[in-house]
Design a protein around this motif. Structure first.
Motif, PDB file in Angstrom:
ATOM      1  N   ASN A  35      29.833 -18.548 -70.914  1.00 21.06           N
ATOM      2  CA  ASN A  35      30.795 -19.026 -70.050  1.00 21.06           C
ATOM      3  C   ASN A  35      30.009 -19.104 -68.527  1.00 21.06           C
ATOM      4  OD1 ASN A  35      32.760 -19.456 -72.156  1.00 21.06           O
ATOM      5  ND2 ASN A  35      34.012 -17.635 -71.441  1.00 21.06           N
ATOM      6  N   THR A  62      31.681 -16.431 -75.511  1.00 18.03           N
ATOM      7  CA  THR A  62      31.589 -15.231 -74.705  1.00 18.03           C
ATOM      8  C   THR A  62      31.540 -15.319 -73.191  1.00 18.03           C
ATOM      9  OG1 THR A  62      29.095 -15.314 -74.744  1.00 18.03           O
ATOM     10  CG2 THR A  62      30.354 -14.415 -76.875  1.00 18.03           C
ATOM     11  N   ALA A 110      23.307 -16.525 -76.380  1.00 21.27           N
ATOM     12  CA  ALA A 110      24.677 -16.247 -76.139  1.00 21.27           C
ATOM     13  C   ALA A 110      25.521 -17.043 -77.056  1.00 21.27           C
ATOM     14  CB  ALA A 110      25.199 -16.574 -74.701  1.00 21.27           C
ATOM     15  N   GLU A 111      26.534 -16.349 -77.714  1.00 24.74           N
ATOM     16  CA  GLU A 111      27.449 -16.971 -78.470  1.00 24.74           C
ATOM     17  C   GLU A 111      28.547 -17.673 -77.745  1.00 24.74           C
ATOM     18  OE1 GLU A 111      27.356 -16.761 -81.661  1.00 24.74           O
ATOM     19  OE2 GLU A 111      25.631 -15.795 -81.692  1.00 24.74           O
TER      20      GLU A 111
END
Length: 250
Positions: A104, A100, A96-97
Motif C-alpha cells: 500500500n 500489505t 510485496a504482497e
C-alpha cells in the motif's frame, strides 16, 4: 555532367534514403539509453550532482514492470500510452504482497513518483550497499559522504577516525550479497523511506600498526545481516537516495 557522374549521384541518393529508412531521423526528443544508475532524463552514465562517487538509486520504469501491468495499461490525462493504473494486481510481485502495508505504501509512493521502479531501486541499493561497506573498511570518506545522511556519515567518520588514531586498519574481502529485500516503507509528505534487509558474506579483520590481527579473522567467511533505510524527497530534483539509518538484523 557526364553519364558516370549521374549514375554515381543516383547511387548516393539511394544509399542515403535507405540508411534514413533503417536508422530513422533524430528529432531532438529521443529517449537516452536506459542506465540502471541514472535518474530519469539524465543521459546514461551521468550524474546531475557532478560527483562520480554517487550511486543513484534509480526510479526509471523498466520493461519488466510494464509487462507486469499487462492489459492494465492505460492512457493517462496527458495522453501517455505507457501510463499504468496504480491498483494493479501483483504490481509489486516478488517484492510485496497485495494488500500489505508495504504494498500500500509503495502504491502511494508510485502516485507521488510515477517513475518509481522497485526492482531497479533494489538493484541500485545492492550496489550502494557494497560500495558503502567497502568504503567504510577502507576509510574512504570521499566515497561515503555523498551516499550517507549527515548523521550517518558523522557516525561512520568517527569510527574511521578512531581506527586511524589507534594506528589500526581493516582488511576486508567483500564476497557478495545473498539477499536484498524491501521490508518496510514509509511516507512523510513527499519524503520516502525504504528499509531493506541485506544478507552478505565477507572476510574481515582489524589489524594494529604492526599488522597483528586484534579482532576478526582474515580467512573465515562470515555472514552479515543488516537493516538499512534509504530516504529521498521524491519531488526533489536530486535523484539520489541516501542512507539514513543502519542496524543489525536478527
Amino acid at each position: 555532367m557526364t553519364l558516370l557522374n549521374i549514375i554515381l549521384l543516383a547511387i548516393a541518393v539511394g544509399v542515403f534514403l535507405k540508411l534514413r529508412s533503417l536508422l530513422g531521423r533524430r528529432t531532438g526528443h529521443e529517449r537516452p539509453p536506459y542506465d540502471p544508475y541514472s535518474d530519469t532524463g539524465n543521459p546514461a552514465g551521468t550524474n546531475p550532482t557532478g560527483n562520480d562517487k554517487v550511486v543513484t538509486l534509480p526510479t526509471r520504469p523498466r520493461p519488466a514492470q510494464a509487462e507486469r501491468a499487462g492489459r492494465g495499461r492505460t492512457v493517462d490525462a496527458a495522453g501517455d500510452p505507457f501510463a499504468e493504473p496504480f491498483e494493479i494486481r501483483n504490481r509489486w510481485r516478488g517484492i510485496a504482497e497485495d494488500g500489505t502495508p508495504l504494498a500500500n505504501t509503495l502504491n502511494a509512493l508510485a502516485r507521488l513518483d510515477p517513475g518509481f521502479d522497485a526492482e531497479a531501486f533494489l538493484g541500485g541499493a545492492r550496489a550502494a550497499y557494497e560500495m558503502i561497506v567497502t568504503a567504510y573498511a577502507e576509510g574512504n570518506r570521499a566515497t561515503l559522504q555523498p551516499l550517507l545522511s549527515a548523521d550517518v556519515f558523522s557516525g561512520f567518520e568517527a569510527a574511521i577516525a578512531a581506527r586511524e588514531k589507534n594506528g589500526q586498519h581493516v582488511e576486508q574481502s567483500f564476497i557478495g550479497i545473498d539477499k536484498a529485500a524491501l521490508s518496510a516503507a514509509a511516507l512523510d509528505g513527499t519524503r520516502a523511506r525504504l528499509t531493506l534487509t541485506f544478507r552478505s558474506q565477507l572476510t574481515s579483520c582489524l589489524k594494529n600498526a604492526d599488522g597483528v590481527v586484534v579482532e576478526g579473522d582474515p580467512v573465515t567467511i562470515r555472514e552479515v545481516n543488516d537493516v538499512w533505510t534509504f530516504e529521498r524527497d521524491v519531488k526533489s530534483r536530486d535523484p539520489n537516495w541516501k542512507l539514513v539509518a543502519t542496524g543489525a538484523s536478527t
